[in-house]
Design a protein around this motif. Structure first.
Motif, PDB file in Angstrom:
ATOM      1  N   ILE A  83     -14.139  58.950  -4.612  1.00 37.91           N
ATOM      2  CA  ILE A  83     -14.773  58.624  -3.318  1.00 37.91           C
ATOM      3  C   ILE A  83     -16.255  58.980  -3.238  1.00 37.91           C
ATOM      4  O   ILE A  83     -16.917  58.632  -2.268  1.00 37.91           O
ATOM      5  CB  ILE A  83     -14.058  59.322  -2.129  1.00 37.91           C
ATOM      6  CG1 ILE A  83     -14.075  60.847  -2.282  1.00 37.91           C
ATOM      7  CG2 ILE A  83     -12.630  58.805  -1.986  1.00 37.91           C
ATOM      8  CD1 ILE A  83     -13.610  61.600  -1.048  1.00 37.91           C
ATOM      9  N   GLN A 130       0.337  60.884 -10.818  1.00 41.25           N
ATOM     10  CA  GLN A 130       0.336  59.957  -9.677  1.00 41.25           C
ATOM     11  C   GLN A 130       0.798  60.625  -8.383  1.00 41.25           C
ATOM     12  O   GLN A 130       0.738  60.033  -7.312  1.00 41.25           O
ATOM     13  CB  GLN A 130       1.185  58.718  -9.991  1.00 41.25           C
ATOM     14  CG  GLN A 130       0.518  57.783 -11.009  1.00 41.25           C
ATOM     15  CD  GLN A 130      -0.927  57.438 -10.657  1.00 41.25           C
ATOM     16  OE1 GLN A 130      -1.202  56.921  -9.586  1.00 41.25           O
ATOM     17  NE2 GLN A 130      -1.873  57.757 -11.550  1.00 41.25           N
ATOM     18  N   HIS A 131       1.279  61.891  -8.483  1.00 40.80           N
ATOM     19  CA  HIS A 131       1.599  62.662  -7.284  1.00 40.80           C
ATOM     20  C   HIS A 131       0.970  64.043  -7.378  1.00 40.80           C
ATOM     21  O   HIS A 131       0.868  64.605  -8.467  1.00 40.80           O
ATOM     22  CB  HIS A 131       3.110  62.785  -7.095  1.00 40.80           C
ATOM     23  CG  HIS A 131       3.704  61.542  -6.524  1.00 40.80           C
ATOM     24  ND1 HIS A 131       4.011  60.442  -7.307  1.00 40.80           N
ATOM     25  CD2 HIS A 131       4.001  61.197  -5.243  1.00 40.80           C
ATOM     26  CE1 HIS A 131       4.478  59.482  -6.529  1.00 40.80           C
ATOM     27  NE2 HIS A 131       4.492  59.900  -5.274  1.00 40.80           N
ATOM     28  N   VAL A 132       0.559  64.561  -6.258  1.00 38.69           N
ATOM     29  CA  VAL A 132      -0.025  65.904  -6.244  1.00 38.69           C
ATOM     30  C   VAL A 132       0.711  66.726  -5.188  1.00 38.69           C
ATOM     31  O   VAL A 132       1.296  66.186  -4.241  1.00 38.69           O
ATOM     32  CB  VAL A 132      -1.537  65.866  -5.936  1.00 38.69           C
ATOM     33  CG1 VAL A 132      -2.277  65.052  -6.979  1.00 38.69           C
ATOM     34  CG2 VAL A 132      -1.815  65.320  -4.551  1.00 38.69           C
ATOM     35  N   LEU A 154       7.335  68.068   6.763  1.00 36.78           N
ATOM     36  CA  LEU A 154       6.226  67.747   5.856  1.00 36.78           C
ATOM     37  C   LEU A 154       6.730  67.581   4.431  1.00 36.78           C
ATOM     38  O   LEU A 154       7.464  68.421   3.921  1.00 36.78           O
ATOM     39  CB  LEU A 154       5.192  68.874   5.870  1.00 36.78           C
ATOM     40  CG  LEU A 154       4.306  68.982   7.096  1.00 36.78           C
ATOM     41  CD1 LEU A 154       3.390  70.182   6.953  1.00 36.78           C
ATOM     42  CD2 LEU A 154       3.504  67.714   7.316  1.00 36.78           C
ATOM     43  N   LYS A 155       6.312  66.501   3.782  1.00 41.22           N
ATOM     44  CA  LYS A 155       6.642  66.320   2.371  1.00 41.22           C
ATOM     45  C   LYS A 155       5.793  67.285   1.545  1.00 41.22           C
ATOM     46  O   LYS A 155       4.612  67.468   1.814  1.00 41.22           O
ATOM     47  CB  LYS A 155       6.357  64.889   1.946  1.00 41.22           C
ATOM     48  CG  LYS A 155       7.354  63.914   2.549  1.00 41.22           C
ATOM     49  CD  LYS A 155       7.036  62.487   2.164  1.00 41.22           C
ATOM     50  CE  LYS A 155       7.900  61.522   2.947  1.00 41.22           C
ATOM     51  NZ  LYS A 155       7.112  60.435   3.560  1.00 41.22           N
ATOM     52  N   GLN A 156       6.383  67.878   0.534  1.00 40.63           N
ATOM     53  CA  GLN A 156       5.653  68.863  -0.265  1.00 40.63           C
ATOM     54  C   GLN A 156       4.837  68.218  -1.389  1.00 40.63           C
ATOM     55  O   GLN A 156       4.074  68.889  -2.069  1.00 40.63           O
ATOM     56  CB  GLN A 156       6.607  69.929  -0.805  1.00 40.63           C
ATOM     57  CG  GLN A 156       7.120  70.883   0.275  1.00 40.63           C
ATOM     58  CD  GLN A 156       6.009  71.486   1.125  1.00 40.63           C
ATOM     59  OE1 GLN A 156       5.102  72.127   0.627  1.00 40.63           O
ATOM     60  NE2 GLN A 156       6.051  71.248   2.443  1.00 40.63           N
ATOM     61  N   HIS A 157       5.013  66.916  -1.591  1.00 43.19           N
ATOM     62  CA  HIS A 157       4.174  66.182  -2.538  1.00 43.19           C
ATOM     63  C   HIS A 157       3.653  64.913  -1.889  1.00 43.19           C
ATOM     64  O   HIS A 157       4.328  64.315  -1.063  1.00 43.19           O
ATOM     65  CB  HIS A 157       4.950  65.833  -3.815  1.00 43.19           C
ATOM     66  CG  HIS A 157       5.081  67.012  -4.723  1.00 43.19           C
ATOM     67  ND1 HIS A 157       6.051  67.973  -4.549  1.00 43.19           N
ATOM     68  CD2 HIS A 157       4.335  67.402  -5.791  1.00 43.19           C
ATOM     69  CE1 HIS A 157       5.904  68.905  -5.479  1.00 43.19           C
ATOM     70  NE2 HIS A 157       4.881  68.589  -6.245  1.00 43.19           N
ATOM     71  N   VAL A 158       2.446  64.542  -2.270  1.00 43.27           N
ATOM     72  CA  VAL A 158       1.863  63.314  -1.735  1.00 43.27           C
ATOM     73  C   VAL A 158       1.374  62.476  -2.913  1.00 43.27           C
ATOM     74  O   VAL A 158       1.095  63.001  -3.996  1.00 43.27           O
ATOM     75  CB  VAL A 158       0.688  63.608  -0.765  1.00 43.27           C
ATOM     76  CG1 VAL A 158       1.154  64.435   0.405  1.00 43.27           C
ATOM     77  CG2 VAL A 158      -0.453  64.308  -1.473  1.00 43.27           C
ATOM     78  N   SER A 159       1.273  61.164  -2.681  1.00 44.71           N
ATOM     79  CA  SER A 159       0.795  60.295  -3.753  1.00 44.71           C
ATOM     80  C   SER A 159      -0.696  60.548  -3.971  1.00 44.71           C
ATOM     81  O   SER A 159      -1.415  60.958  -3.056  1.00 44.71           O
ATOM     82  CB  SER A 159       1.037  58.827  -3.392  1.00 44.71           C
ATOM     83  OG  SER A 159       0.184  58.444  -2.332  1.00 44.71           O
ATOM     84  N   LEU A 160      -1.154  60.292  -5.203  1.00 45.29           N
ATOM     85  CA  LEU A 160      -2.577  60.433  -5.510  1.00 45.29           C
ATOM     86  C   LEU A 160      -3.398  59.554  -4.576  1.00 45.29           C
ATOM     87  O   LEU A 160      -4.472  59.950  -4.102  1.00 45.29           O
ATOM     88  CB  LEU A 160      -2.820  60.034  -6.976  1.00 45.29           C
ATOM     89  CG  LEU A 160      -4.253  60.100  -7.479  1.00 45.29           C
ATOM     90  CD1 LEU A 160      -4.823  61.505  -7.369  1.00 45.29           C
ATOM     91  CD2 LEU A 160      -4.350  59.608  -8.922  1.00 45.29           C
ATOM     92  N   ALA A 187      -3.682  61.240  -1.194  1.00 47.26           N
ATOM     93  CA  ALA A 187      -4.578  62.398  -1.286  1.00 47.26           C
ATOM     94  C   ALA A 187      -6.031  61.930  -1.293  1.00 47.26           C
ATOM     95  O   ALA A 187      -6.901  62.529  -0.646  1.00 47.26           O
ATOM     96  CB  ALA A 187      -4.272  63.211  -2.540  1.00 47.26           C
ATOM     97  N   THR A 188      -6.305  60.827  -2.011  1.00 45.86           N
ATOM     98  CA  THR A 188      -7.671  60.298  -2.082  1.00 45.86           C
ATOM     99  C   THR A 188      -8.101  59.733  -0.731  1.00 45.86           C
ATOM    100  O   THR A 188      -9.233  59.942  -0.287  1.00 45.86           O
ATOM    101  CB  THR A 188      -7.745  59.207  -3.176  1.00 45.86           C
ATOM    102  OG1 THR A 188      -7.265  59.768  -4.402  1.00 45.86           O
ATOM    103  CG2 THR A 188      -9.164  58.728  -3.376  1.00 45.86           C
ATOM    104  N   GLN A 213      -7.008  60.698   2.203  1.00 49.57           N
ATOM    105  CA  GLN A 213      -7.241  61.837   3.085  1.00 49.57           C
ATOM    106  C   GLN A 213      -8.611  62.465   2.799  1.00 49.57           C
ATOM    107  O   GLN A 213      -9.358  62.783   3.720  1.00 49.57           O
ATOM    108  CB  GLN A 213      -6.117  62.882   2.880  1.00 49.57           C
ATOM    109  CG  GLN A 213      -6.052  63.955   3.951  1.00 49.57           C
ATOM    110  CD  GLN A 213      -5.178  63.547   5.134  1.00 49.57           C
ATOM    111  OE1 GLN A 213      -4.897  62.359   5.356  1.00 49.57           O
ATOM    112  NE2 GLN A 213      -4.752  64.512   5.903  1.00 49.57           N
ATOM    113  N   SER A 214      -8.939  62.623   1.512  1.00 45.25           N
ATOM    114  CA  SER A 214     -10.248  63.172   1.126  1.00 45.25           C
ATOM    115  C   SER A 214     -11.385  62.304   1.661  1.00 45.25           C
ATOM    116  O   SER A 214     -12.377  62.825   2.170  1.00 45.25           O
ATOM    117  CB  SER A 214     -10.368  63.231  -0.402  1.00 45.25           C
ATOM    118  OG  SER A 214      -9.681  64.332  -0.917  1.00 45.25           O
ATOM    119  N   GLY A 215     -11.243  60.989   1.523  1.00 46.10           N
ATOM    120  CA  GLY A 215     -12.279  60.087   2.023  1.00 46.10           C
ATOM    121  C   GLY A 215     -12.468  60.226   3.524  1.00 46.10           C
ATOM    122  O   GLY A 215     -13.595  60.231   4.029  1.00 46.10           O
ATOM    123  N   ILE A 232      -1.278  62.109   5.776  1.00 48.10           N
ATOM    124  CA  ILE A 232      -0.385  63.102   5.163  1.00 48.10           C
ATOM    125  C   ILE A 232       0.603  63.722   6.150  1.00 48.10           C
ATOM    126  O   ILE A 232       1.808  63.650   5.954  1.00 48.10           O
ATOM    127  CB  ILE A 232      -1.222  64.171   4.411  1.00 48.10           C
ATOM    128  CG1 ILE A 232      -1.835  63.532   3.148  1.00 48.10           C
ATOM    129  CG2 ILE A 232      -0.363  65.380   4.038  1.00 48.10           C
ATOM    130  CD1 ILE A 232      -2.625  64.459   2.254  1.00 48.10           C
TER     131      ILE A 232
END
Lengths: 314, 314
Positions: free
Chosen positions: A23, A194-196, B192-198, B201-202, B204-206, B231
């Protein structure tokens, strides 16, 4: 007013800026590509000359990033004439310094001036993204945006495209260290998980938020604390010999932080002064002598003007 | 100089600000808790009075957030005397408006003045976080930081604690909508899910990068585009009746965006003007009449001064 011949320069860029993975990008000064364009009397776009690529780049306009970008632009304005493109590569290919982006952006800025500036500068972005689709297989905007606009540029979203130029703190310098090794972009992508974890996603968010705040507050300490990528760097840095040693060496030199430029192998190191950026350059030479890899090193201010016309003939 | 009796106010706060899940909070004006403290002639901290809690809060100083916070503070300065604490609740309990944080912060600011300001304001933060450990089971900083410091506050990291006050754009207003229902914080965490897709995550960062840039550039449109949490909101909003209807209603009213305040059930809505914040208030009444849930609604500017002393007697 239309010109007969225009030459433009577009700078090298760093994408995937640490916690700004996917980003955030920025442009560096003095290092980049030049493109000269002129009208021809056909109705075709032709790449007539490429220098500095060791014969590796294609001339075909549907494969050359300059050709693709200019073609997209001319189509959008329904221009019927022909344009000749000469490309002078200043950037090494496949180095992670935004080489394909610089060529495309320089070609667009030159052609725009050639035709009397039919487009605002920022409006050239979609054509450059189109060319990245050809060069990288995906229409990334994180190299072409800073190459065009300069400074740090946030790509907040792609649908629709939302490109945000950020503040650039005075004094910020960059060292680029290019180890001579070939990294396959596909490999570099495939090592990414692909998951974090939710925890890592939150940490990454905190760091990118801190980095953006640090850029606006011109707070070098905050920038330094925030330059920490917990998502891409852990898996990608393994592909780059000397990465951990570099990280250690730049810390003691007083640099703010480092990361992998684009998908590598070039490393970028941000420093709060030019002096420290040069010290980082010296230390990286020492690190890679031990590793046994030749490197090229560049020290540069952050480019805040983006691509620009360097010469025009009426 | 020491005082005989001091009263301080600490504001309501919104934590988990949309894409700033777990890292961003802000304070609102006019709504909050008051705490009065005075020295007593014992060597004990005593909570002598609580008003406005319908008898629900504990008086024991190891359970009451004011008691825990003041105890931590006095220990850190090795103070041997005793302090009496009176708590006047202005905030509803368990509403997601930072009720426990406001009590603890008001107690700390009042006691600090009572003892002649032995601590800088920001240095009170660790004691407030200690009290959150008792109230929430985890030492969150995203309510106590804005309650103490005001404005938007980024919690970049906890180890070590890195709290960054951000710029607050002029004109920004908040509407808080508190539906009368009881949400269990543990439930709110467990969805809340304990893992999120990449990809998420990207995204959300943006968005958090865009939100921080928008706060500094005072760009209401950018703030609005960035107020999007991919998320936490998708799973948590299901627990709150009327959430989707509210989201629709505030958009057409001209608000910037909304989210769940803390872990709910209160919703926060940010608006670019006071007028729109009041229009949002009216529309939320209409939405929740249909849903059939009583609500309380508060309209407020962003508090930029944090907690403060309102009265002191020598």
């Amino acid at each position: 007013m239309e010109m007969k011949k225009v030459t433009a320069f577009a700078p090298a860029t760093v994408a995937n800026v640490s916690c700004g993975f996917d980003i955030l990008g920025f442009a560096v000064d003095s290092l980049g590509d030049r493109v000269t364009v002129s009208l021809n009397d056909t109705n075709e776009i032709r790449v007539t000359r490429i220098e500095g690529d060791n014969g590796k780049l294609p001339l075909a306009i549907d494969k050359n990033t300059c050709g693709v970008a200019v073609n997209a632009m001319l189509k959008a304005m329904d221009f019927k004439g022909g344009v000749d493109i000469e490309l002078y590569k200043g950037l090494p290919l496949g180095s992670g310094m935004g080489s394909s982006a610089a060529s495309a952006v320089a070609a667009l800025v030159a052609t725009n001036r050639l035709l009397g500036n039919p487009f605002e500068k920022a409006a050239l972005l979609p054509f450059a993204i189109e060319s990245e689709r050809v060069a990288c297989g995906a229409g990334h905007a994180d190299n072409v945006s800073p190459a065009l606009l300069g400074g740090f540029v946030l790509i907040r979203d792609y649908h629709p495209l939302d490109v945000i130029p950020l503040n650039v703190p005075r004094g910020l310098y960059c060292t680029l260290v290019h180890p001579h090794l070939v990294l396959n972009t596909a490999d570099s992508r495939s090592v990414l998980k692909q998951h974090v974890s939710l925890k890592d996603a939150t940490t990454q968010s905190g760091n990118i938020a801190g980095l953006v705040a640090g850029l606006y507050q011109e707070d070098m300490e905050l920038i330094s604390r925030s330059l920490n990528d917990v998502i891409a760097e852990p898996s990608r840095s393994i592909l780059i010999p000397g990465y951990e040693e570099m990280k250690e060496a730049i810390k003691t030199a007083g640099a703010l932080g480092c990361g992998i430029s684009g998908s590598g192998p070039t490393l970028f190191i941000l420093s709060p002064t030019e002096e420290i950026a040069w010290e980082v350059s010296r230390r990286s030479q020492a690190v890679y002598e031990k590793v046994g890899l030749p490197i090229d090193v560049y020290v540069s201010a952050i480019n805040t003007r983006g691509a620009y016309v360097v010469e025009e003939k009426k």
